[in-house]
Design a protein around this motif. Structure first.
Motif, short mmCIF file in Angstrom:
data_model
loop_
_atom_site.label_atom_id
_atom_site.label_comp_id
_atom_site.label_asym_id
_atom_site.label_seq_id
_atom_site.Cartn_x
_atom_site.Cartn_y
_atom_site.Cartn_z
N UNK A 1 0.79 -1.23 0.00
CA UNK A 1 0.00 0.00 0.00
C UNK A 1 0.82 1.28 0.00
N UNK A 2 1.97 1.29 0.66
CA UNK A 2 2.59 2.56 0.96
C UNK A 2 1.86 3.11 2.17
N UNK A 3 1.70 4.42 2.28
CA UNK A 3 0.93 5.02 3.37
C UNK A 3 -0.48 5.31 2.89
N UNK A 4 -1.49 4.87 3.67
CA UNK A 4 -2.86 5.15 3.29
C UNK A 4 -3.10 6.66 3.31
N UNK A 5 -3.90 7.15 2.40
CA UNK A 5 -4.11 8.59 2.25
C UNK A 5 -4.73 9.20 3.51
N UNK A 6 -5.66 8.50 4.12
CA UNK A 6 -6.33 9.04 5.30
C UNK A 6 -6.75 7.87 6.19
N UNK A 7 -5.88 7.49 7.10
CA UNK A 7 -6.16 6.31 7.89
C UNK A 7 -7.26 6.54 8.92
N UNK A 8 -7.38 7.77 9.40
CA UNK A 8 -8.46 8.08 10.33
C UNK A 8 -9.82 7.90 9.66
N UNK A 9 -9.88 8.21 8.37
CA UNK A 9 -11.13 8.00 7.63
C UNK A 9 -11.44 6.51 7.53
N UNK A 10 -10.42 5.69 7.48
CA UNK A 10 -10.61 4.24 7.47
C UNK A 10 -11.33 3.79 8.74
N UNK A 11 -10.92 4.34 9.89
CA UNK A 11 -11.58 4.01 11.15
C UNK A 11 -12.98 4.63 11.22
N UNK A 12 -13.16 5.77 10.62
CA UNK A 12 -14.50 6.38 10.59
C UNK A 12 -15.48 5.50 9.82
N UNK A 13 -15.00 4.86 8.78
CA UNK A 13 -15.85 3.95 8.02
C UNK A 13 -16.25 2.73 8.85
N UNK A 14 -15.35 2.29 9.72
CA UNK A 14 -15.70 1.21 10.63
C UNK A 14 -16.84 1.66 11.56
N UNK A 15 -16.72 2.88 12.09
CA UNK A 15 -17.76 3.41 12.97
C UNK A 15 -19.11 3.46 12.26
N UNK A 16 -19.10 3.94 11.03
CA UNK A 16 -20.36 4.04 10.27
C UNK A 16 -20.97 2.66 10.07
N UNK A 17 -20.12 1.68 9.84
CA UNK A 17 -20.60 0.32 9.67
C UNK A 17 -21.23 -0.20 10.95
N UNK A 18 -20.53 -0.04 12.07
CA UNK A 18 -21.05 -0.53 13.35
C UNK A 18 -22.35 0.18 13.75
N UNK A 19 -22.43 1.45 13.43
CA UNK A 19 -23.62 2.22 13.81
C UNK A 19 -24.85 1.86 12.99
N UNK A 20 -24.65 1.25 11.83
CA UNK A 20 -25.77 0.96 10.94
C UNK A 20 -26.18 -0.51 10.91
N UNK A 21 -25.42 -1.35 11.58
CA UNK A 21 -25.78 -2.77 11.62
C UNK A 21 -26.68 -3.02 12.83
N UNK A 22 -27.65 -3.89 12.68
CA UNK A 22 -28.58 -4.18 13.78
C UNK A 22 -27.84 -4.65 15.02
N UNK A 23 -28.31 -4.20 16.19
CA UNK A 23 -27.65 -4.54 17.45
C UNK A 23 -27.62 -6.05 17.68
#
Length: 268
Positions: free
Chosen positions: A90-112
């Protein structure tokens, strides 16, 4: 060997090869080798070695051995270093914090009720992100587990989830594990030559580029995942993708011997 007139043969030993726009390991191996054995793909992205597409001998043992026997879903993750210290895919990811933000969005939208069954499999190296990752897991009370060989685990889980390009998605598709993939297409740059293969997964509703869409799909199919996964059009997309990116065959030994003899004798 090369100094005395011998030939150097490189070999693919994981995912990302032939897929990422930039793959440092692949670049080096193809540059210094005379031949490079891929898992079924061929391109001219990097100069150097002549590509010899062959079925992978390791994954060929795992073809279509899925046998679901639990209600868990597993999410396989990755981490990348803050600084470049070796050649990577990969080299360095362009925005790694955004990668973690996408995880948050996923967890927030999946049924409990589904999230309770999710097992989060972290990357085996820290790279300086572990504290941030731990806070994320605590916030959503996720089970973290890094035990056992992943290929064995994939044979029994109800669903496999992956949010990056890598080896495990190829393993899951070979095994036949029901799969949902999602990643930001700007973070994980696909090589132009691989887009037709990934289009198969996109069109089949396996690969998404918004975490919310992936979570919505899981919520929708959770009660009937196997029926969804075994639909003929979806299985056709999986098998066509494997032919293009991760070929497997129980007769791989005969195929290797025949192909290598022909290629190497042709050049001698």
């Amino acid at each position: 060997g090369k100094i005395n007139g011998g030939k150097l043969i490189g070999r693919q030993h994981g995912g990302n090869y032939g897929q990422n726009e930039y793959c440092g390991i692949e670049f080096v191996e193809r540059t210094v080798s005379d031949y490079f054995i891929s898992w079924g793909w061929n391109d001219t992205h990097y100069k150097g070695a002549e590509i010899i597409p062959l079925p992978d001998y390791n994954l060929s043992r795992y073809y279509n051995i899925y046998k679901n026997n639990n209600e868990n879903l597993i999410m396989v993750n990755q981490l990348l270093p803050f600084q470049i210290y070796r050649f990577t895919c990969f080299g360095l990811m362009k925005n790694y914090l955004a990668y973690f933000e996408n995880k948050k969005k996923f967890f927030e939208n999946i049924d409990a009720r589904i999230l309770e069954k999710l097992i989060y499999r972290p990357y085996h190296q820290d790279y300086g992100w572990r504290e941030y990752e731990n806070k994320l897991l605590e916030n959503y009370q996720l089970k973290r587990e890094y035990n056992g060989d992943l290929k064995n685990i994939l044979q029994s889980v109800k669903l496999y989830i992956c949010d990056h390009l890598g080896t495990s998605l190829l393993e899951a598709l070979v095994i036949g594990t029901p799969t949902i993939l999602f990643w930001d297409s700007e973070m994980f740059d696909e090589r132009e030559t691989v887009k037709p293969a990934f289009d198969l997964l996109r069109n089949a509703g396996i690969l998404f580029h918004q975490p919310e869409e992936a979570a919505k799909k899981i919520n929708e199919i959770w009660n009937n995942i196997l029926d969804w996964w075994q639909e003929p059009s979806r299985q056709k997309a999986r098998l066509e993708f494997l032919k293009m990116q991760c070929n497997v065959d129980k007769n791989w030994k005969k195929i290797w011997v025949k192909k290598l003899k022909r290629e190497l004798l042709r050049k001698s």
